[in-house]
Design a protein around this motif. Structure first.
Motif, PDB file in Angstrom:
ATOM      1  N   CYS A 117       0.827  -1.214   0.000  1.00  0.00           N
ATOM      2  CA  CYS A 117       0.000   0.000   0.000  1.00  0.00           C
ATOM      3  C   CYS A 117       0.859   1.262   0.000  1.00  0.00           C
ATOM      4  CB  CYS A 117      -0.947  -0.005   1.202  1.00  0.00           C
ATOM      5  SG  CYS A 117      -2.251  -1.253   1.065  1.00  0.00           S
ATOM      6  N   THR A 118       1.947   1.260   0.749  1.00  0.00           N
ATOM      7  CA  THR A 118       2.840   2.425   0.773  1.00  0.00           C
ATOM      8  C   THR A 118       3.449   2.658  -0.608  1.00  0.00           C
ATOM      9  OG1 THR A 118       3.331   2.075   3.117  1.00  0.00           O
ATOM     10  CG2 THR A 118       4.895   3.421   1.863  1.00  0.00           C
TER      11      THR A 118
ATOM     12  N   LEU B 111       2.095   1.864  -3.505  1.00  0.00           N
ATOM     13  CA  LEU B 111       1.043   2.439  -4.349  1.00  0.00           C
ATOM     14  C   LEU B 111       0.781   3.899  -3.994  1.00  0.00           C
ATOM     15  CD1 LEU B 111      -1.493  -0.505  -4.501  1.00  0.00           C
ATOM     16  CD2 LEU B 111      -0.181   0.450  -6.390  1.00  0.00           C
ATOM     17  N   ILE B 112       0.732   4.207  -2.719  1.00  0.00           N
ATOM     18  CA  ILE B 112       0.499   5.594  -2.284  1.00  0.00           C
ATOM     19  C   ILE B 112       1.611   6.489  -2.810  1.00  0.00           C
ATOM     20  CG2 ILE B 112       0.501   7.102  -0.239  1.00  0.00           C
ATOM     21  CD1 ILE B 112      -1.100   4.827   1.187  1.00  0.00           C
ATOM     22  N   GLY B 113       2.850   6.015  -2.711  1.00  0.00           N
ATOM     23  CA  GLY B 113       3.977   6.782  -3.245  1.00  0.00           C
ATOM     24  C   GLY B 113       3.865   7.002  -4.745  1.00  0.00           C
ATOM     25  N   GLY B 114       3.452   5.963  -5.472  1.00  0.00           N
ATOM     26  CA  GLY B 114       3.282   6.081  -6.918  1.00  0.00           C
ATOM     27  C   GLY B 114       2.183   7.069  -7.286  1.00  0.00           C
ATOM     28  N   PHE B 115       1.059   6.996  -6.583  1.00  0.00           N
ATOM     29  CA  PHE B 115      -0.026   7.928  -6.854  1.00  0.00           C
ATOM     30  C   PHE B 115       0.410   9.359  -6.559  1.00  0.00           C
ATOM     31  CE2 PHE B 115      -3.068   4.245  -6.182  1.00  0.00           C
ATOM     32  CZ  PHE B 115      -3.412   4.161  -7.519  1.00  0.00           C
ATOM     33  N   CYS B 116       1.147   9.561  -5.475  1.00  0.00           N
ATOM     34  CA  CYS B 116       1.620  10.911  -5.133  1.00  0.00           C
ATOM     35  C   CYS B 116       2.574  11.442  -6.206  1.00  0.00           C
ATOM     36  CB  CYS B 116       2.304  10.915  -3.767  1.00  0.00           C
ATOM     37  SG  CYS B 116       1.147  10.753  -2.381  1.00  0.00           S
ATOM     38  N   ARG B 117       3.447  10.579  -6.728  1.00  0.00           N
ATOM     39  CA  ARG B 117       4.418  11.005  -7.751  1.00  0.00           C
ATOM     40  C   ARG B 117       3.734  11.475  -9.030  1.00  0.00           C
ATOM     41  NH1 ARG B 117       7.336   7.102  -5.566  1.00  0.00           N
ATOM     42  NH2 ARG B 117       6.784   5.468  -7.028  1.00  0.00           N
ATOM     43  N   ILE B 118       2.588  10.879  -9.361  1.00  0.00           N
ATOM     44  CA  ILE B 118       1.901  11.292 -10.594  1.00  0.00           C
ATOM     45  C   ILE B 118       0.833  12.350 -10.317  1.00  0.00           C
ATOM     46  CG2 ILE B 118       2.367   9.126 -11.793  1.00  0.00           C
ATOM     47  CD1 ILE B 118      -0.623   8.387 -11.310  1.00  0.00           C
ATOM     48  N   GLY B 119       0.817  12.878  -9.088  1.00  0.00           N
ATOM     49  CA  GLY B 119      -0.094  13.968  -8.759  1.00  0.00           C
ATOM     50  C   GLY B 119      -1.490  13.548  -8.364  1.00  0.00           C
ATOM     51  N   GLU B 120      -1.710  12.269  -8.111  1.00  0.00           N
ATOM     52  CA  GLU B 120      -3.025  11.758  -7.725  1.00  0.00           C
ATOM     53  C   GLU B 120      -3.099  11.608  -6.203  1.00  0.00           C
ATOM     54  OE1 GLU B 120      -5.690  11.216  -9.517  1.00  0.00           O
ATOM     55  OE2 GLU B 120      -4.820  11.596 -11.487  1.00  0.00           O
ATOM     56  N   VAL B 121      -2.905  12.719  -5.492  1.00  0.00           N
ATOM     57  CA  VAL B 121      -2.873  12.688  -4.034  1.00  0.00           C
ATOM     58  C   VAL B 121      -4.237  12.276  -3.467  1.00  0.00           C
ATOM     59  CG1 VAL B 121      -2.467  14.062  -1.949  1.00  0.00           C
ATOM     60  CG2 VAL B 121      -0.992  14.341  -3.935  1.00  0.00           C
ATOM     61  N   GLY B 122      -5.314  12.677  -4.109  1.00  0.00           N
ATOM     62  CA  GLY B 122      -6.650  12.287  -3.655  1.00  0.00           C
ATOM     63  C   GLY B 122      -6.827  10.777  -3.674  1.00  0.00           C
ATOM     64  N   VAL B 123      -6.338  10.138  -4.730  1.00  0.00           N
ATOM     65  CA  VAL B 123      -6.414   8.676  -4.823  1.00  0.00           C
ATOM     66  C   VAL B 123      -5.530   8.048  -3.743  1.00  0.00           C
ATOM     67  CG1 VAL B 123      -5.970   6.678  -6.305  1.00  0.00           C
ATOM     68  CG2 VAL B 123      -6.926   8.765  -7.296  1.00  0.00           C
ATOM     69  N   ALA B 124      -4.361   8.653  -3.526  1.00  0.00           N
ATOM     70  CA  ALA B 124      -3.452   8.158  -2.489  1.00  0.00           C
ATOM     71  C   ALA B 124      -4.116   8.248  -1.107  1.00  0.00           C
ATOM     72  CB  ALA B 124      -2.143   8.938  -2.509  1.00  0.00           C
ATOM     73  N   GLN B 125      -4.800   9.363  -0.850  1.00  0.00           N
ATOM     74  CA  GLN B 125      -5.501   9.516   0.433  1.00  0.00           C
ATOM     75  C   GLN B 125      -6.615   8.482   0.578  1.00  0.00           C
ATOM     76  OE1 GLN B 125      -6.307  13.814   0.034  1.00  0.00           O
ATOM     77  NE2 GLN B 125      -5.349  14.037   2.047  1.00  0.00           N
ATOM     78  N   LYS B 126      -7.315   8.211  -0.511  1.00  0.00           N
ATOM     79  CA  LYS B 126      -8.393   7.219  -0.477  1.00  0.00           C
ATOM     80  C   LYS B 126      -7.816   5.839  -0.166  1.00  0.00           C
ATOM     81  CE  LYS B 126     -12.432   5.805  -3.105  1.00  0.00           C
ATOM     82  NZ  LYS B 126     -12.487   4.479  -3.577  1.00  0.00           N
ATOM     83  N   LEU B 127      -6.704   5.494  -0.800  1.00  0.00           N
ATOM     84  CA  LEU B 127      -6.065   4.217  -0.526  1.00  0.00           C
ATOM     85  C   LEU B 127      -5.607   4.147   0.933  1.00  0.00           C
ATOM     86  CD1 LEU B 127      -4.967   1.473  -1.368  1.00  0.00           C
ATOM     87  CD2 LEU B 127      -2.937   2.638  -2.254  1.00  0.00           C
ATOM     88  N   PHE B 128      -5.051   5.253   1.422  1.00  0.00           N
ATOM     89  CA  PHE B 128      -4.628   5.322   2.827  1.00  0.00           C
ATOM     90  C   PHE B 128      -5.823   5.036   3.742  1.00  0.00           C
ATOM     91  CE2 PHE B 128      -3.862   7.587   6.800  1.00  0.00           C
ATOM     92  CZ  PHE B 128      -2.576   7.159   7.128  1.00  0.00           C
ATOM     93  N   ASP B 129      -6.962   5.646   3.436  1.00  0.00           N
ATOM     94  CA  ASP B 129      -8.174   5.432   4.242  1.00  0.00           C
ATOM     95  C   ASP B 129      -8.662   3.981   4.172  1.00  0.00           C
ATOM     96  OD1 ASP B 129      -8.086   8.122   4.878  1.00  0.00           O
ATOM     97  OD2 ASP B 129      -9.616   8.689   3.401  1.00  0.00           O
ATOM     98  N   GLU B 130      -8.464   3.324   3.027  1.00  0.00           N
ATOM     99  CA  GLU B 130      -8.967   1.961   2.827  1.00  0.00           C
ATOM    100  C   GLU B 130      -8.007   0.881   3.332  1.00  0.00           C
ATOM    101  OE1 GLU B 130      -9.722   1.785  -1.349  1.00  0.00           O
ATOM    102  OE2 GLU B 130     -11.549   2.997  -1.205  1.00  0.00           O
ATOM    103  N   MET B 131      -6.807   1.274   3.692  1.00  0.00           N
ATOM    104  CA  MET B 131      -5.812   0.283   4.107  1.00  0.00           C
ATOM    105  C   MET B 131      -6.309  -0.597   5.244  1.00  0.00           C
ATOM    106  SD  MET B 131      -2.109   2.181   3.945  1.00  0.00           S
ATOM    107  CE  MET B 131      -1.224   0.796   4.657  1.00  0.00           C
TER     108      MET B 131
ATOM    109  N   GLU C 128      -9.259  -1.367   6.081  1.00  0.00           N
ATOM    110  CA  GLU C 128     -10.358  -2.238   5.659  1.00  0.00           C
ATOM    111  C   GLU C 128      -9.840  -3.546   5.077  1.00  0.00           C
ATOM    112  OE1 GLU C 128     -12.969  -0.174   2.991  1.00  0.00           O
ATOM    113  OE2 GLU C 128     -13.075   1.574   4.320  1.00  0.00           O
ATOM    114  N   CYS C 129      -8.680  -3.494   4.429  1.00  0.00           N
ATOM    115  CA  CYS C 129      -8.128  -4.716   3.837  1.00  0.00           C
ATOM    116  C   CYS C 129      -7.089  -5.370   4.749  1.00  0.00           C
ATOM    117  CB  CYS C 129      -7.565  -4.437   2.451  1.00  0.00           C
ATOM    118  SG  CYS C 129      -6.111  -3.384   2.415  1.00  0.00           S
ATOM    119  N   GLY C 130      -7.006  -4.904   5.982  1.00  0.00           N
ATOM    120  CA  GLY C 130      -6.130  -5.542   6.956  1.00  0.00           C
ATOM    121  C   GLY C 130      -4.696  -5.061   6.954  1.00  0.00           C
TER     122      GLY C 130
END
Length: 178
Positions: free
Chosen positions: A126-127, A129-149, A151-153
């Motif tokens: 997850c980290t 993926l979050i780093g990859g999303f942040c690098r391409i400017g998709e911080v909102g998606v990164a935050q959503k993944l952070f919030d969902e972490m 939920e998937c354990g």
């Protein structure tokens, strides 16, 4: 040979109505001898026809042949085709440098690759993926993944938090931090 609309419809009809993708391929190869260049609609019809026939490996190969011949479909068509090819459950064959999948297709691709390798979501994946999303400017998606972490354990750790905070700061959008 000059009536592109006619030939595009003919190829599409052969693939969808007649379910004769082999004849569509023969026609397309014949037309190419006379200078006809396939467009995204032609490529899409062929790939969908092969996938409908459950000939996924052939669809992958045909798509790669189109690309090697400099007949690369537009971005929207590429994403549709990647999604369709992912239905084959063979994710490694969809990896090609000319194709940049949409976020949804990335998710499906990552899920299939993880299942093949027996990898399940954790703080490291997850980290990353979050780093990859942040690098391409998709911080909102990164935050959503952070919030969902959770939920998937997968529990976020200090590195996960640091990566997300750096992405937020890099975008200079501190007011929209959740």
């Amino acid at each position: 040979m000059n009536n592109r609309t006619y030939w595009t419809r003919k190829i599409h009809f052969l693939c969808t109505k007649d379910h004769n993708v082999d004849e569509a391929l023969r026609l397309l190869n014949h037309l190419r001898v006379y200078g006809y260049k396939p467009d995204s609609l032609n490529i899409s019809s062929i790939i969908h026809g092969l996938c409908n026939s459950r000939r996924f490996a052939e669809a992958h190969n045909q798509l790669l042949l189109f690309i090697a011949s400099d007949f690369v479909p537009d971005e929207r068509t590429r994403n549709v085709l990647i999604a369709r090819l992912l239905d084959s459950k063979t994710p490694l064959t969809t990896l090609h440098p000319e194709f940049v999948p949409s976020l949804i297709n990335y998710g499906r691709l990552i899920d299939q690759l993880c299942l093949v390798e027996g990898i399940f979501p954790n703080a490291v994946t997850c980290t990353t993926l979050i780093g990859g999303f942040c690098r391409i400017g998709e911080v909102g998606v990164a935050q959503k993944l952070f919030d969902e972490m959770t939920e998937c354990g997968a529990m976020p750790n200090s590195l996960t938090c640091s990566v997300l905070i750096c992405g937020i700061f890099r975008q200079r959008d501190i007011e929209n931090i959740r």
